[in-house]
Design a protein around this motif. Structure first.
Motif, PDB file in Angstrom:
ATOM      1  N   PHE A   1      -8.557  -4.749   7.049  1.00  0.00           N
ATOM      2  CA  PHE A   1      -8.774  -3.653   6.123  1.00  0.00           C
ATOM      3  C   PHE A   1      -7.461  -3.237   5.461  1.00  0.00           C
ATOM      4  O   PHE A   1      -6.382  -3.397   6.034  1.00  0.00           O
ATOM      5  CB  PHE A   1      -9.362  -2.452   6.859  1.00  0.00           C
ATOM      6  CG  PHE A   1     -10.754  -2.682   7.388  1.00  0.00           C
ATOM      7  CD1 PHE A   1     -11.870  -2.334   6.633  1.00  0.00           C
ATOM      8  CD2 PHE A   1     -10.951  -3.247   8.649  1.00  0.00           C
ATOM      9  CE1 PHE A   1     -13.154  -2.542   7.118  1.00  0.00           C
ATOM     10  CE2 PHE A   1     -12.233  -3.462   9.138  1.00  0.00           C
ATOM     11  CZ  PHE A   1     -13.332  -3.115   8.375  1.00  0.00           C
ATOM     12  N   PHE A   2      -7.565  -2.640   4.275  1.00  0.00           N
ATOM     13  CA  PHE A   2      -6.396  -2.143   3.568  1.00  0.00           C
ATOM     14  C   PHE A   2      -6.807  -0.971   2.688  1.00  0.00           C
ATOM     15  O   PHE A   2      -7.997  -0.761   2.416  1.00  0.00           O
ATOM     16  CB  PHE A   2      -5.769  -3.258   2.715  1.00  0.00           C
ATOM     17  CG  PHE A   2      -6.705  -3.831   1.683  1.00  0.00           C
ATOM     18  CD1 PHE A   2      -6.813  -3.268   0.415  1.00  0.00           C
ATOM     19  CD2 PHE A   2      -7.497  -4.939   1.982  1.00  0.00           C
ATOM     20  CE1 PHE A   2      -7.680  -3.790  -0.532  1.00  0.00           C
ATOM     21  CE2 PHE A   2      -8.367  -5.478   1.044  1.00  0.00           C
ATOM     22  CZ  PHE A   2      -8.463  -4.897  -0.225  1.00  0.00           C
ATOM     23  N   LYS A   3      -5.808  -0.210   2.233  1.00  0.00           N
ATOM     24  CA  LYS A   3      -6.073   0.889   1.313  1.00  0.00           C
ATOM     25  C   LYS A   3      -4.841   1.091   0.439  1.00  0.00           C
ATOM     26  O   LYS A   3      -3.724   0.694   0.797  1.00  0.00           O
ATOM     27  CB  LYS A   3      -6.409   2.183   2.059  1.00  0.00           C
ATOM     28  CG  LYS A   3      -5.300   2.743   2.943  1.00  0.00           C
ATOM     29  CD  LYS A   3      -5.795   3.961   3.700  1.00  0.00           C
ATOM     30  CE  LYS A   3      -4.749   4.545   4.631  1.00  0.00           C
ATOM     31  NZ  LYS A   3      -3.649   5.210   3.905  1.00  0.00           N
ATOM     32  N   ALA A   4      -5.057   1.691  -0.723  1.00  0.00           N
ATOM     33  CA  ALA A   4      -3.950   1.921  -1.642  1.00  0.00           C
ATOM     34  C   ALA A   4      -4.389   2.920  -2.702  1.00  0.00           C
ATOM     35  O   ALA A   4      -5.581   3.199  -2.875  1.00  0.00           O
ATOM     36  CB  ALA A   4      -3.505   0.616  -2.300  1.00  0.00           C
ATOM     37  N   VAL A   5      -3.411   3.462  -3.422  1.00  0.00           N
ATOM     38  CA  VAL A   5      -3.669   4.261  -4.607  1.00  0.00           C
ATOM     39  C   VAL A   5      -3.306   3.397  -5.805  1.00  0.00           C
ATOM     40  O   VAL A   5      -2.211   2.839  -5.864  1.00  0.00           O
ATOM     41  CB  VAL A   5      -2.835   5.564  -4.612  1.00  0.00           C
ATOM     42  CG1 VAL A   5      -3.028   6.305  -5.934  1.00  0.00           C
ATOM     43  CG2 VAL A   5      -3.234   6.442  -3.442  1.00  0.00           C
ATOM     44  N   VAL A   6      -4.230   3.241  -6.732  1.00  0.00           N
ATOM     45  CA  VAL A   6      -4.013   2.361  -7.881  1.00  0.00           C
ATOM     46  C   VAL A   6      -2.977   2.985  -8.817  1.00  0.00           C
ATOM     47  O   VAL A   6      -3.131   4.126  -9.266  1.00  0.00           O
ATOM     48  CB  VAL A   6      -5.336   2.118  -8.639  1.00  0.00           C
ATOM     49  CG1 VAL A   6      -5.088   1.203  -9.836  1.00  0.00           C
ATOM     50  CG2 VAL A   6      -6.365   1.505  -7.699  1.00  0.00           C
ATOM     51  N   LYS A   7      -1.936   2.221  -9.115  1.00  0.00           N
ATOM     52  CA  LYS A   7      -0.881   2.692 -10.001  1.00  0.00           C
ATOM     53  C   LYS A   7      -0.764   1.787 -11.210  1.00  0.00           C
ATOM     54  O   LYS A   7      -1.420   0.758 -11.303  1.00  0.00           O
ATOM     55  CB  LYS A   7       0.456   2.733  -9.226  1.00  0.00           C
ATOM     56  CG  LYS A   7       0.439   3.685  -8.041  1.00  0.00           C
ATOM     57  CD  LYS A   7       1.774   3.701  -7.322  1.00  0.00           C
ATOM     58  CE  LYS A   7       1.736   4.662  -6.139  1.00  0.00           C
ATOM     59  NZ  LYS A   7       3.040   4.695  -5.415  1.00  0.00           N
ATOM     60  N   LYS A   8       0.061   2.173 -12.149  1.00  0.00           N
ATOM     61  CA  LYS A   8       0.301   1.379 -13.338  1.00  0.00           C
ATOM     62  C   LYS A   8       1.660   0.711 -13.230  1.00  0.00           C
ATOM     63  O   LYS A   8       2.638   1.330 -12.796  1.00  0.00           O
ATOM     64  CB  LYS A   8       0.262   2.245 -14.586  1.00  0.00           C
ATOM     65  CG  LYS A   8       0.471   1.462 -15.876  1.00  0.00           C
ATOM     66  CD  LYS A   8       0.401   2.370 -17.100  1.00  0.00           C
ATOM     67  CE  LYS A   8       0.610   1.562 -18.380  1.00  0.00           C
ATOM     68  NZ  LYS A   8       0.538   2.447 -19.580  1.00  0.00           N
TER      69      LYS A   8
END
Length: 238
Positions: A228-235
């Motif tokens: 599993f993984f998680k992140a905040v989508v950035k530009k």
């Protein structure tokens, strides 16, 4: 060995056709497939080379799965209780950030000593973090080390509802005999909590993959990843 590869692909296709949503961790099929990757790597590396694809090639692109309940998995609560692995030299790292990746990532390599081949395998789980970058219609999820020197890990390229996975590696030294990195995926599966993301969105995901990867030196390795993984989508511009 070729027969083994054919059987593996047939099982993958049959399994995908009968897919039903379930807890990603309980996957007898993928546990079986993972026992095959090292055998394929050790015995059939050369004959696999013609099937290899370059970075972001559409050759092995396929749809990803969506599970809107994925973020409720207990593994994320555990990740939130652990500090992030800061794998860059940037001074602006968020020291309060929580662990973003619970992906087991095994790399099996081959070396020759005294005329005999020797294989070794290592798990980079405790060295890798997860980052997600969005630009135009392409989303890149990167699970790996981001030191700027000697980076390694797995990139997931997503465009218009389809994805392809590609290991990556870089070296601190330059060579006049570099090759374009290539990859032969034996299986790849991606589950995300949403179909479409925007900059600033939280992302929760699960992946399982196995491949034979040829790095910039032309050296092959067996690659296995699951978790599993998680992140905040950035530009990011790249």
């Amino acid at each position: 060995m070729r027969k083994m590869i054919v059987i593996l692909f047939c099982v993958i296709m049959a399994w995908q056709c009968g897919y039903k949503k379930k807890e990603p961790l309980h996957e007898p099929f993928f546990r079986t497939a993972e026992t095959i990757i090292d055998s394929v790597f050790q015995q059939d590396t050369d004959s696999l080379y013609p099937f290899a694809a370059a970075v972001r090639s559409i050759k092995y692109r396929q749809p990803f799965e969506v599970d809107s309940l994925l973020s409720g998995n207990s593994v994320y609560k555990k990740l939130d209780s652990m500090p992030e692995i800061h794998s860059s030299f940037k001074n602006d790292e968020d020291t309060a950030a929580k662990r973003s990746s619970a992906v087991d990532y095994y790399t099996t390599t081959r070396n020759v000593f005294e005329g005999h081949e020797h294989y070794s395998s290592s798990n980079a789980r405790d060295l890798y973090d997860c980052r997600a970058y969005f630009q135009n219609d392409t989303l890149r999820i990167s699970i790996g080390s981001h030191l700027g020197l000697g980076n390694s890990g797995l990139n997931i390229w997503i465009i218009r509802g389809c994805f392809v996975m590609m290991p990556y590696s870089s070296f601190c030294v330059t060579t006049n005999h570099s090759f374009e990195p290539l990859n032969v995926p034996l299986w790849q599966r991606l589950v995300l909590d949403k179909k479409i993301y925007s900059i600033g969105d939280s992302m929760y995901g699960y992946l399982s993959s196995g491949s034979v990867y040829y790095d910039v030196m032309g050296n092959p390795s067996g690659q296995k990843a699951k978790g599993f993984f998680k992140a905040v989508v950035k530009k990011r511009d790249w």
